[in-house]
Scaffold this motif. Structure first.
Motif, PDB file in Angstrom:
ATOM      1  N   LYS A 100       0.815  -1.204   0.000  1.00 36.32           N
ATOM      2  CA  LYS A 100       0.000   0.000   0.000  1.00 36.32           C
ATOM      3  C   LYS A 100       0.860   1.269   0.000  1.00 36.32           C
ATOM      4  CE  LYS A 100      -4.143   1.554   2.259  1.00 36.32           C
ATOM      5  NZ  LYS A 100      -5.135   1.272   3.293  1.00 36.32           N
ATOM      6  N   ARG A 101       1.982   1.220   0.714  1.00 37.01           N
ATOM      7  CA  ARG A 101       2.834   2.399   0.840  1.00 37.01           C
ATOM      8  C   ARG A 101       3.923   2.459  -0.210  1.00 37.01           C
ATOM      9  NH1 ARG A 101       2.922   5.355   4.680  1.00 37.01           N
ATOM     10  NH2 ARG A 101       1.224   5.432   6.125  1.00 37.01           N
ATOM     11  N   GLY A 102       3.943   1.511  -1.130  1.00 36.70           N
ATOM     12  CA  GLY A 102       5.004   1.498  -2.138  1.00 36.70           C
ATOM     13  C   GLY A 102       6.383   1.388  -1.509  1.00 36.70           C
ATOM     14  N   ALA A 103       6.478   0.659  -0.405  1.00 36.33           N
ATOM     15  CA  ALA A 103       7.774   0.502   0.263  1.00 36.33           C
ATOM     16  C   ALA A 103       8.698  -0.355  -0.592  1.00 36.33           C
ATOM     17  CB  ALA A 103       7.574  -0.148   1.629  1.00 36.33           C
ATOM     18  N   SER A 104      10.002  -0.185  -0.393  1.00 37.55           N
ATOM     19  CA  SER A 104      10.935  -1.047  -1.134  1.00 37.55           C
ATOM     20  C   SER A 104      11.019  -2.407  -0.469  1.00 37.55           C
ATOM     21  CB  SER A 104      12.317  -0.404  -1.217  1.00 37.55           C
ATOM     22  OG  SER A 104      12.856  -0.253   0.078  1.00 37.55           O
ATOM     23  N   GLY A 105      10.504  -2.522   0.751  1.00 39.51           N
ATOM     24  CA  GLY A 105      10.508  -3.820   1.423  1.00 39.51           C
ATOM     25  C   GLY A 105      10.093  -3.672   2.866  1.00 39.51           C
ATOM     26  N   GLY A 106      10.268  -4.745   3.615  1.00 42.03           N
ATOM     27  CA  GLY A 106       9.897  -4.702   5.018  1.00 42.03           C
ATOM     28  C   GLY A 106      10.704  -5.700   5.825  1.00 42.03           C
ATOM     29  N   ILE A 107      10.864  -5.382   7.102  1.00 37.45           N
ATOM     30  CA  ILE A 107      11.534  -6.314   8.010  1.00 37.45           C
ATOM     31  C   ILE A 107      10.492  -6.803   9.004  1.00 37.45           C
ATOM     32  CG2 ILE A 107      13.250  -6.500   9.852  1.00 37.45           C
ATOM     33  CD1 ILE A 107      15.036  -4.651   8.267  1.00 37.45           C
ATOM     34  N   ILE A 108      10.298  -8.109   9.041  1.00 33.70           N
ATOM     35  CA  ILE A 108       9.293  -8.688   9.933  1.00 33.70           C
ATOM     36  C   ILE A 108      10.007  -9.521  10.988  1.00 33.70           C
ATOM     37  CG2 ILE A 108       7.258 -10.177  10.095  1.00 33.70           C
ATOM     38  CD1 ILE A 108       6.599  -9.464   7.213  1.00 33.70           C
ATOM     39  N   ASN A 127      10.971  -8.962   3.593  1.00 37.18           N
ATOM     40  CA  ASN A 127       9.997  -9.084   2.511  1.00 37.18           C
ATOM     41  C   ASN A 127      10.291  -8.023   1.451  1.00 37.18           C
ATOM     42  OD1 ASN A 127       8.832 -10.978   4.202  1.00 37.18           O
ATOM     43  ND2 ASN A 127       6.760 -10.389   3.644  1.00 37.18           N
ATOM     44  N   ALA A 128      10.069  -8.396   0.203  1.00 37.50           N
ATOM     45  CA  ALA A 128      10.420  -7.512  -0.906  1.00 37.50           C
ATOM     46  C   ALA A 128       9.281  -6.545  -1.229  1.00 37.50           C
ATOM     47  CB  ALA A 128      10.777  -8.359  -2.123  1.00 37.50           C
ATOM     48  N   ALA A 129       9.491  -5.748  -2.281  1.00 41.52           N
ATOM     49  CA  ALA A 129       8.543  -4.675  -2.631  1.00 41.52           C
ATOM     50  C   ALA A 129       7.153  -5.201  -2.975  1.00 41.52           C
ATOM     51  CB  ALA A 129       9.103  -3.860  -3.790  1.00 41.52           C
ATOM     52  N   ASN A 130       7.038  -6.445  -3.391  1.00 38.20           N
ATOM     53  CA  ASN A 130       5.702  -6.986  -3.693  1.00 38.20           C
ATOM     54  C   ASN A 130       4.967  -7.379  -2.413  1.00 38.20           C
ATOM     55  OD1 ASN A 130       6.928  -9.380  -2.940  1.00 38.20           O
ATOM     56  ND2 ASN A 130       6.238 -10.544  -4.724  1.00 38.20           N
ATOM     57  N   GLY A 131       5.639  -7.257  -1.271  1.00 35.65           N
ATOM     58  CA  GLY A 131       5.030  -7.620   0.005  1.00 35.65           C
ATOM     59  C   GLY A 131       5.295  -9.046   0.413  1.00 35.65           C
ATOM     60  N   GLY A 132       5.984  -9.798  -0.425  1.00 41.07           N
ATOM     61  CA  GLY A 132       6.187 -11.220  -0.147  1.00 41.07           C
ATOM     62  C   GLY A 132       7.573 -11.527   0.381  1.00 41.07           C
ATOM     63  N   PRO A 180      -1.713  -0.760  13.915  1.00 44.73           N
ATOM     64  CA  PRO A 180      -1.399  -2.027  13.248  1.00 44.73           C
ATOM     65  C   PRO A 180      -2.596  -2.648  12.532  1.00 44.73           C
ATOM     66  CG  PRO A 180      -0.759  -2.098  15.592  1.00 44.73           C
ATOM     67  CD  PRO A 180      -1.502  -0.816  15.374  1.00 44.73           C
ATOM     68  N   VAL A 181      -3.814  -2.282  12.976  1.00 43.05           N
ATOM     69  CA  VAL A 181      -5.002  -2.988  12.488  1.00 43.05           C
ATOM     70  C   VAL A 181      -5.735  -2.239  11.368  1.00 43.05           C
ATOM     71  CG1 VAL A 181      -7.235  -3.978  13.187  1.00 43.05           C
ATOM     72  CG2 VAL A 181      -5.304  -4.050  14.772  1.00 43.05           C
ATOM     73  N   ALA A 182      -5.709  -0.891  11.404  1.00 43.85           N
ATOM     74  CA  ALA A 182      -6.634  -0.099  10.582  1.00 43.85           C
ATOM     75  C   ALA A 182      -6.586  -0.427   9.085  1.00 43.85           C
ATOM     76  CB  ALA A 182      -6.352   1.389  10.807  1.00 43.85           C
ATOM     77  N   ASP A 183      -5.402  -0.387   8.478  1.00 48.59           N
ATOM     78  CA  ASP A 183      -5.315  -0.631   7.030  1.00 48.59           C
ATOM     79  C   ASP A 183      -5.714  -2.049   6.673  1.00 48.59           C
ATOM     80  OD1 ASP A 183      -3.982   1.790   5.626  1.00 48.59           O
ATOM     81  OD2 ASP A 183      -2.823   1.523   7.458  1.00 48.59           O
ATOM     82  N   VAL A 372      -2.610  -9.953  -0.558  1.00 46.78           N
ATOM     83  CA  VAL A 372      -1.279  -9.610  -0.039  1.00 46.78           C
ATOM     84  C   VAL A 372      -0.328 -10.654  -0.606  1.00 46.78           C
ATOM     85  CG1 VAL A 372      -1.989  -8.418   2.103  1.00 46.78           C
ATOM     86  CG2 VAL A 372      -1.739 -10.905   2.114  1.00 46.78           C
ATOM     87  N   ARG A 373       0.886 -10.721  -0.118  1.00 47.21           N
ATOM     88  CA  ARG A 373       1.830 -11.725  -0.594  1.00 47.21           C
ATOM     89  C   ARG A 373       2.339 -12.579   0.572  1.00 47.21           C
ATOM     90  NH1 ARG A 373      -0.348 -10.350  -4.291  1.00 47.21           N
ATOM     91  NH2 ARG A 373       0.381  -9.713  -6.364  1.00 47.21           N
ATOM     92  N   GLU A 374       1.468 -12.812   1.528  1.00 47.43           N
ATOM     93  CA  GLU A 374       1.748 -13.689   2.661  1.00 47.43           C
ATOM     94  C   GLU A 374       0.518 -14.551   2.883  1.00 47.43           C
ATOM     95  OE1 GLU A 374       4.232 -14.410   4.548  1.00 47.43           O
ATOM     96  OE2 GLU A 374       5.654 -12.745   4.514  1.00 47.43           O
ATOM     97  N   LYS A 375       0.698 -15.651   3.590  1.00 47.14           N
ATOM     98  CA  LYS A 375      -0.489 -16.347   4.027  1.00 47.14           C
ATOM     99  C   LYS A 375      -1.165 -15.489   5.097  1.00 47.14           C
ATOM    100  CE  LYS A 375       2.326 -19.584   6.825  1.00 47.14           C
ATOM    101  NZ  LYS A 375       3.714 -19.243   6.459  1.00 47.14           N
ATOM    102  N   ASP A 376      -2.449 -15.730   5.301  1.00 47.36           N
ATOM    103  CA  ASP A 376      -3.196 -14.768   6.098  1.00 47.36           C
ATOM    104  C   ASP A 376      -4.293 -15.477   6.895  1.00 47.36           C
ATOM    105  OD1 ASP A 376      -4.694 -12.704   7.122  1.00 47.36           O
ATOM    106  OD2 ASP A 376      -4.679 -11.506   5.293  1.00 47.36           O
ATOM    107  N   GLY A 377      -4.059 -15.602   8.197  1.00 48.50           N
ATOM    108  CA  GLY A 377      -4.973 -16.351   9.046  1.00 48.50           C
ATOM    109  C   GLY A 377      -6.357 -15.725   9.168  1.00 48.50           C
ATOM    110  N   VAL A 378      -6.421 -14.428   9.464  1.00 45.09           N
ATOM    111  CA  VAL A 378      -7.721 -13.782   9.661  1.00 45.09           C
ATOM    112  C   VAL A 378      -8.496 -13.741   8.335  1.00 45.09           C
ATOM    113  CG1 VAL A 378      -8.848 -11.615  10.301  1.00 45.09           C
ATOM    114  CG2 VAL A 378      -6.965 -12.497  11.694  1.00 45.09           C
ATOM    115  N   TRP A 379      -7.776 -13.554   7.246  1.00 39.11           N
ATOM    116  CA  TRP A 379      -8.420 -13.595   5.913  1.00 39.11           C
ATOM    117  C   TRP A 379      -9.133 -14.933   5.698  1.00 39.11           C
ATOM    118  CZ3 TRP A 379      -7.342 -17.220   2.127  1.00 39.11           C
ATOM    119  CH2 TRP A 379      -7.914 -17.001   0.867  1.00 39.11           C
ATOM    120  N   ALA A 380      -8.458 -16.033   6.038  1.00 34.25           N
ATOM    121  CA  ALA A 380      -9.057 -17.356   5.820  1.00 34.25           C
ATOM    122  C   ALA A 380     -10.311 -17.524   6.671  1.00 34.25           C
ATOM    123  CB  ALA A 380      -8.037 -18.452   6.139  1.00 34.25           C
ATOM    124  N   VAL A 381     -10.254 -17.015   7.897  1.00 33.35           N
ATOM    125  CA  VAL A 381     -11.417 -17.093   8.785  1.00 33.35           C
ATOM    126  C   VAL A 381     -12.588 -16.307   8.184  1.00 33.35           C
ATOM    127  CG1 VAL A 381     -12.267 -16.380  11.060  1.00 33.35           C
ATOM    128  CG2 VAL A 381     -10.019 -17.480  10.848  1.00 33.35           C
TER     129      VAL A 381
END
Ligand code: VG1
Ligand code: CO
Length: 542
Positions: A100-108, A127-132, A180-183, A372-381
């Motif tokens: 969403k933010r067009g970040a170059s990546g993320g550290i989880i 995680n890379a720019a695609n979110g994965g 952490p939750v809003a978006d 998104v580009r991750e598995k997603d527990g709440v999404w599946a629910v």
């Protein structure tokens, strides 16, 4: 002020299935985390001014490493860091923010389903720019950089404050603290029919979501309780804790036993779910029935069109190799693509980016889609709830009609944990040595039709991953798969995946243990598990 601090390399910073995972005391060695973070930055040179997303599952040591990562981002030329308040972001929420933010990546920062606390596990992944999750070509580069690191760069003058929402500055870099939750909740509203789910819940449909004192508590509370009208007590273990309340945040039959027991009770809720440490996995339990994650993937693929976000149908499905072939049957019948990848979400990214698949899943209780580009527990629910709201049938009835239409793939995974690494490697080597002579061999009524060590060529970028698990396939399509875990931090974990297809609806009510009896015995004969590991029983059966 940006300072350059001298350091010396560690030789064990090779990322596994999902990032670098070690025991907390291991991570607490001098510069251990800083070395790895700097190696990420060194492997991926910036133009300058890029955005980096940072967040974690709130486990012990999360806060220290997040503050360090923010200071180091400032020291390495990032323009902005987007960080969850108090360092909290579920893995799928982090993936969403990167995109969403067009970040170059993320550290989880997470060790996912591994236990936490001062002697528990910790982990870092990029995680890379695609979110994965970074693909192997990037994790290899990071590992290479970690072997020769001699310094790291860090902002030292002021400390970042991640407790208050809004923007502050560290030197030239903006530190933006977000809810952490809003978006994430907003994204879910675009995919699902919240009104229909609200109506279902209002009609008396009981739900129980077990957040296992991990990161999904705030997400489930906001979405299920505040937005969908579930009663507050339907989210249990909702407060994230640094040690997950002493528990093991792995949503399976052993660690989510309370949830399963609640759903097996005659007066229990209609629908239960649990998620893991970082919120990317889900366990689905109906009244009186635990849904095998492989079956859940197949049901979601077959019914996704009932949710507004997937109303146009899905492009295709991908599953990891050890995941049962239940999803393949859906794809075949519906005439959509099916892809078989190695274990780990990083292998789905290219297929999702290229639009080849919409839904992906793994037998380890991970499902997700191209949102998104991750598995997603709440999404599946939520997708399950949307399907239940449309069909107004019980989980049990949905499973039975699914098996009647597509046949049933009986399935179990047997985990042997913390076994001796040498014994585990010996077992795998011996299997590999015997592969060539395996075809045609008979074990009881089972005849081997093919045997191989799975390797995968990515259809998009041509990259190849080898040695991804030994597959023994029997005539009729039953399978036994052996592989070693790439997420453990102590000894080795052997995973044995057992699957048999049954077309006859009269036999679909069998317990998996009965249906798989002969294969379970054969898995020991072929794998020599008892002989080589001394174990007579698996530690966990899922
Ligand atoms: C396990 C699962 C795999 C999953 C990985 C990361 O890996 O089997 O399916 O992708 O964990 O999930 P392994 O190598 O231990 O089998 V998570 O929820 O830890 O990010
Ligand atoms: Co996880």
């Amino acid at each position: 002020m940006i300072e350059t601090i001298a350091t010396t390399p560690y030789d064990d910073q090779k990322p596994g299935t999902s990032g670098l995972r070690k025991k907390v005391p291991h991570f607490q060695q001098p510069n251990y985390a800083a070395n790895f973070i700097q190696s990420i930055f060194d492997a991926l040179p910036l133009d300058g001014g890029e955005t980096l997303v940072i967040g974690g599952d709130g486990r012990f040591y999360n806060r220290e490493v997040i503050l360090m990562a923010i200071r180091m981002a400032a020291g390495n030329g990032y323009g902005r860091v987007v960080v969850g308040q108090n360092g909290i972001l579920s893995t799928p929420a982090a993936s969403n923010l990167i995109r969403k933010r067009g970040a170059s990546g993320g550290i989880i920062l997470s060790a996912s389903h591994n236990p936490g606390g001062p002697n528990g596990d910790f982990g870092i992944k990029y995680n890379a720019a695609n979110g994965g999750p970074a693909p192997e070509r990037i994790t290899e580069k990071i590992y290479e950089a970690s072997k020769s690191i001699s310094r790291y760069r860090v902002w030292t003058s002021t400390a970042p404050d991640i407790s208050k929402l809004g923007e502050t500055k560290l030197g030239d870099m903006v530190v933006e603290v977000v809810d952490p939750v809003a978006d994430y909740a907003a994204l879910m509203e675009t995919l699902f029919d919240f009104q229909k789910i609200r109506d279902l819940i209002a009609s008396g449909f009981g739900i129980r979501f077990d957040a296992m004192h991990a990161v999904t508590g705030p997400y489930a509370t906001e979405i299920l309780v505040n937005r969908l009208g579930a009663s507050p007590d339907s989210v249990v273990n909702a407060v994230p804790m640094e040690d997950f309340g002493g528990g093991h945040p792995d949503p399976n039959a052993v660690h989510a036993k309370d949830l399963i027991d609640a759903l097996m009770a005659a007066n229990g809720p209609d629908f239960g779910a649990a998620s893991d440490g970082d919120g990317d996995r889900n366990l689905i339990v109906g009244k009186g029935i635990v849904v095998s994650p492989s079956d859940s993937l197949a049901v979601l693929a077959a019914n996704a069109h009932l949710a507004p976000g997937y109303a146009r149908g899905i492009a295709g499905v991908a599953r990891s190799m050890p995941t049962s072939q239940a999803a393949d049957r859906v794809a075949e019948k519906r005439g959509i693509g099916i892809y078989e990848t190695p274990t780990g979400w990083k292998f789905f990214g290219n297929l999702l980016d290229a639009g080849k698949v919409t839904i992906c899943g793994e037998e380890s209780a991970g499902t997700g889609s191209d949102h998104v580009r991750e598995k997603d527990g709440v999404w599946a629910v939520l997708l399950w709830l949307n399907i239940l709201a449309e069909r107004r049938e019980s989980v049990q009835a949905i499973m039975e009609s699914h098996w009647a239409e597509f046949g049933r793939n009986f399935y179990q995974r047997h985990d042997y944990e913390e076994i001796d690494s040498k014994a585990a490697n010996g077992l795998m080597e011996s299997l590999r040595d015997r592969l060539a002579s395996m075809a045609g061999q008979r074990f009881g009524t089972l005849v081997v039709s093919e045997a191989d060590d799975f390797s995968y060529k990515d259809p998009i970028d041509g990259s190849v991953a080898t040695s991804q698990g030994v597959r023994i396939v029997f005539s009729g399509g039953s399978r036994i798969v052996y592989r070693l875990s790439g997420t453990g931090t102590k000894g080795a974990t052997l995973r044995v995946y057992i699957e048999r297809f049954e077309a006859d609806p009269a036999k679909h009510a069998l317990a998996p243990k009965e249906a798989l009896n002969e294969l379970i015995d054969t898995a020991d004969v072929i794998g020599e598990i008892r002989k080589r590991t001394g174990r007579t029983e698996p530690d966990v059966i899922t």
